[in-house]
Design an enzyme around this catalytic site. Structure first.
Site, PDB file in Angstrom:
ATOM      1  N   GLU A  36      39.041  81.623  93.276  1.00 57.14           N
ATOM      2  CA  GLU A  36      40.090  80.803  93.890  1.00 57.14           C
ATOM      3  C   GLU A  36      41.397  80.898  93.106  1.00 57.14           C
ATOM      4  O   GLU A  36      41.412  80.745  91.883  1.00 57.14           O
ATOM      5  CB  GLU A  36      39.606  79.352  93.958  1.00 57.14           C
ATOM      6  CG  GLU A  36      39.907  78.675  95.280  1.00 57.14           C
ATOM      7  CD  GLU A  36      39.201  79.325  96.468  1.00 57.14           C
ATOM      8  OE1 GLU A  36      39.836  80.131  97.171  1.00 57.14           O
ATOM      9  OE2 GLU A  36      38.018  79.018  96.674  1.00 57.14           O
ATOM     10  N   THR A  38      42.930  83.438  92.497  1.00 53.75           N
ATOM     11  CA  THR A  38      42.975  84.694  91.751  1.00 53.75           C
ATOM     12  C   THR A  38      43.721  85.775  92.534  1.00 53.75           C
ATOM     13  O   THR A  38      44.193  86.749  91.942  1.00 53.75           O
ATOM     14  CB  THR A  38      41.540  85.193  91.470  1.00 53.75           C
ATOM     15  OG1 THR A  38      40.774  85.043  92.671  1.00 53.75           O
ATOM     16  CG2 THR A  38      40.884  84.382  90.367  1.00 53.75           C
ATOM     17  N   ASP A  39      43.850  85.604  93.847  1.00 55.00           N
ATOM     18  CA  ASP A  39      44.417  86.722  94.649  1.00 55.00           C
ATOM     19  C   ASP A  39      45.860  87.040  94.263  1.00 55.00           C
ATOM     20  O   ASP A  39      46.212  88.200  94.059  1.00 55.00           O
ATOM     21  CB  ASP A  39      44.233  86.514  96.165  1.00 55.00           C
ATOM     22  CG  ASP A  39      44.889  85.291  96.771  1.00 55.00           C
ATOM     23  OD1 ASP A  39      45.423  84.442  96.015  1.00 55.00           O
ATOM     24  OD2 ASP A  39      44.879  85.173  98.025  1.00 55.00           O
ATOM     25  N   GLY A 122      43.907  73.221 109.313  1.00 56.98           N
ATOM     26  CA  GLY A 122      44.274  72.500 108.095  1.00 56.98           C
ATOM     27  C   GLY A 122      43.094  72.085 107.236  1.00 56.98           C
ATOM     28  O   GLY A 122      43.161  71.090 106.526  1.00 56.98           O
ATOM     29  N   GLY A 124      41.431  74.418 105.196  1.00 58.88           N
ATOM     30  CA  GLY A 124      41.193  75.430 104.178  1.00 58.88           C
ATOM     31  C   GLY A 124      40.247  76.521 104.653  1.00 58.88           C
ATOM     32  O   GLY A 124      39.640  77.221 103.846  1.00 58.88           O
ATOM     33  N   SER A 128      45.266  79.838 110.038  1.00 62.88           N
ATOM     34  CA  SER A 128      46.503  80.609 110.259  1.00 62.88           C
ATOM     35  C   SER A 128      46.251  82.107 110.103  1.00 62.88           C
ATOM     36  O   SER A 128      46.768  82.910 110.881  1.00 62.88           O
ATOM     37  CB  SER A 128      47.630  80.137 109.337  1.00 62.88           C
ATOM     38  OG  SER A 128      47.255  80.183 107.990  1.00 62.88           O
ATOM     39  N   GLU A 160      53.343  85.835 106.914  1.00 62.91           N
ATOM     40  CA  GLU A 160      53.182  84.475 106.381  1.00 62.91           C
ATOM     41  C   GLU A 160      54.160  84.202 105.227  1.00 62.91           C
ATOM     42  O   GLU A 160      54.781  83.148 105.158  1.00 62.91           O
ATOM     43  CB  GLU A 160      51.737  84.277 105.918  1.00 62.91           C
ATOM     44  CG  GLU A 160      51.480  82.880 105.407  1.00 62.91           C
ATOM     45  CD  GLU A 160      50.123  82.338 105.802  1.00 62.91           C
ATOM     46  OE1 GLU A 160      49.415  82.960 106.620  1.00 62.91           O
ATOM     47  OE2 GLU A 160      49.770  81.269 105.281  1.00 62.91           O
ATOM     48  N   ASP A 172      43.142  85.688 102.556  1.00 64.03           N
ATOM     49  CA  ASP A 172      42.722  85.158 103.854  1.00 64.03           C
ATOM     50  C   ASP A 172      42.829  86.208 104.955  1.00 64.03           C
ATOM     51  O   ASP A 172      41.923  86.369 105.774  1.00 64.03           O
ATOM     52  CB  ASP A 172      43.559  83.923 104.216  1.00 64.03           C
ATOM     53  CG  ASP A 172      43.449  82.838 103.159  1.00 64.03           C
ATOM     54  OD1 ASP A 172      42.521  82.900 102.338  1.00 64.03           O
ATOM     55  OD2 ASP A 172      44.308  81.937 103.148  1.00 64.03           O
ATOM     56  N   TYR A 224      50.873  74.336  95.686  1.00 69.32           N
ATOM     57  CA  TYR A 224      50.456  75.745  95.685  1.00 69.32           C
ATOM     58  C   TYR A 224      51.518  76.587  94.990  1.00 69.32           C
ATOM     59  O   TYR A 224      51.225  77.391  94.102  1.00 69.32           O
ATOM     60  CB  TYR A 224      50.233  76.227  97.126  1.00 69.32           C
ATOM     61  CG  TYR A 224      49.629  77.608  97.223  1.00 69.32           C
ATOM     62  CD1 TYR A 224      48.261  77.783  97.365  1.00 69.32           C
ATOM     63  CD2 TYR A 224      50.438  78.745  97.165  1.00 69.32           C
ATOM     64  CE1 TYR A 224      47.704  79.049  97.448  1.00 69.32           C
ATOM     65  CE2 TYR A 224      49.890  80.019  97.250  1.00 69.32           C
ATOM     66  CZ  TYR A 224      48.530  80.162  97.400  1.00 69.32           C
ATOM     67  OH  TYR A 224      47.986  81.418  97.477  1.00 69.32           O
TER      68      TYR A 224
HETATM   69  C1  GLA Z   1      44.996  79.877 100.204  1.00 69.10           C
HETATM   70  C2  GLA Z   1      45.854  81.133 100.197  1.00 69.10           C
HETATM   71  C3  GLA Z   1      45.094  82.311  99.597  1.00 69.10           C
HETATM   72  C4  GLA Z   1      44.488  81.952  98.251  1.00 69.10           C
HETATM   73  C5  GLA Z   1      43.733  80.631  98.338  1.00 69.10           C
HETATM   74  C6  GLA Z   1      43.246  80.155  97.004  1.00 69.10           C
HETATM   75  O1  GLA Z   1      43.922  80.052 101.074  1.00 69.10           O
HETATM   76  O2  GLA Z   1      46.243  81.463 101.514  1.00 69.10           O
HETATM   77  O3  GLA Z   1      45.973  83.426  99.473  1.00 69.10           O
HETATM   78  O4  GLA Z   1      45.468  81.914  97.242  1.00 69.10           O
HETATM   79  O5  GLA Z   1      44.527  79.595  98.907  1.00 69.10           O
HETATM   80  O6  GLA Z   1      42.271  81.005  96.508  1.00 69.10           O
END
Ligand code: GLA
Length: 382
Positions: A36, A38-39, A122, A124, A128, A160, A172, A224
């Site tokens: 999480e 980490t992307d 919404g 998680g 989107s 996005e 995502d 974020y």
């Molecule tokens: C959201 C973002 C992703 C990622 C996660 C956390 O989903 O869209 O790119 O950063 O949060 O892992």
């Protein structure tokens, strides 16, 4: 479930445009098994697609421009060629995909689009990204574009980041586009290389339970962005391109170079989380899925204490699931509400569900929504 969303999209198309769509394109939501935040640090993630999906019913049209309708909002929006931010709200994701394709040099065919979805909004679960990926796949097919699958998530991410203006990473869209049924997607967010990791839990008597906390998302966007800034600052102090470049064996030495206590904790989360993804992948490759439980729970503790992105509702769900015997549990997704996942023996589904519901009732929280998740297929023509 899949067919009914497709039927709804088709019905929405007929009633809005009094015509049959040329085709239906589906793209799923996702849960992230581990990895999480980490992307955007060029690190590792391990999401899988869920059966909940968005379906776009689409036809090319002979007049210029694009028209989009959705049975979720009962609203129809038309737009021509636009620049970032010009179309707002839910239709902005569609306009963003058209813009990103045009910006990459593709002549996007004018089209009529009708959308339907059963991805909870919404929560998680990447509603989107599912929307972006369904529309991108549809327009790419209709236009006959030479756009390799591996290049598509980056394009949707640009929609996005640049068009909608959310500073998210590439996980995502990668999950919605590149996941395969029965597999988790091990993605290196720097090289964009993927490995499909077999994740057939049912055969092992295991299940992943998704627990939607139904907690209202709060301050998500600002928090974020703040996390992302702290990570970039950490990498700058350490003199590396991204936190992915700090091996876990160098972590203690690296932390002594950072004065700011908050940045130290953010860095510790990312560096240890990348290692937990690698360790999880090793265990799954070795056919030892139960043993990933402690890694999932350690990831949650790290998100709670070091990255500080959990809320009471998700912490309580994790504790209750663990107390009911889950092998591991963690929040999944960006944070500040949303869903948790728990790895359990299939025959513990009812007991775990009841335990989490009871814990929520005792705290006076809004009731959670709980269901078992199975790894589904990424974006495809229906
Ligand atoms: C959201 C973002 C992703 C990622 C996660 C956390 O989903 O869209 O790119 O950063 O949060 O892992």
């Amino acid at each position: 479930m899949g067919m009914s969303v497709a039927s709804s999209a088709e019905a929405a198309f007929r009633s809005a445009y009094d015509a049959e769509p040329a085709g239906l394109w589906a793209a799923p939501g996702r849960v992230n098994l581990i990895g999480e935040h980490t992307d955007y640090n060029d690190g590792f993630v391990l999401p899988f697609a869920i059966p909940q999906q968005t379906v776009a019913a689409v036809s090319a049209q002979d007049v210029p421009g694009w028209t989009v309708t959705s049975d979720l909002v009962n609203e129809t929006v038309s737009f021509g060629t636009t620049g970032p931010g010009e179309v707002r709200g839910w239709a902005g994701y569609v306009a963003g995909i058209v813009w990103a394709l045009q910006d990459a040099g593709f002549a996007v065919p004018p089209a009529r689009i009708a959308l339907s979805s059963d991805v909870p909004l919404g929560s998680g679960l990447s509603s989107s990204a599912a929307l972006e990926s369904a529309v991108l796949t549809a327009l790419t097919d209709l236009g006959g574009f030479d756009l390799p699958v591996a290049a598509r998530p980056g394009l949707a991410q640009r929609a996005e980041n640049v068009y909608v203006g959310a500073p998210t990473g590439i996980m995502d869209q990668s999950a919605s586009i590149r996941c395969e049924q029965g597999k988790a997607l091990f993605l290196d967010c720097r090289s964009l290389e993927v490995e499909q990791i077999p994740f057939d839990l049912a055969a092992e008597g295991l299940a992943i339970l998704i627990i939607n906390s139904n907690a209202p998302h709060q301050h998500v966007d600002g928090e974020y962005g703040a996390r992302r800034k702290s990570c970039e600052e950490g990498a700058r102090i350490l003199g590396v391109p991204a936190l992915r470049d700090v091996p876990v064996t160098d972590l203690d030495a690296a932390l002594t170079k950072i004065d700011d206590e908050v940045i130290r904790r953010r860095v510790r989360h990312i560096v240890t989380e990348d290692q937990r993804v690698l360790d999880t992948v090793e265990l799954l490759r070795a056919g030892r899925p139960r043993e990933i439980g402690p890694l999932l729970t350690a990831s949650h503790v790290s998100m709670r204490d070091d990255f500080e992105i959990t809320v009471d509702q998700v912490d309580v769900a994790v504790e209750a699931a663990l107390a009911a015997g889950a092998y591991g549990a963690r929040m999944t997704g960006g944070g500040f509400g949303g869903c948790i996942l728990a790895l359990i023996d299939t025959d513990r589904t009812e007991a775990t569900t009841a335990a989490v519901e009871m814990a929520y009732e005792q705290r006076g929280f809004t009731a959670p929504t709980i269901w078992p998740a199975t790894p589904a297929q990424g974006a495809h023509k229906v």
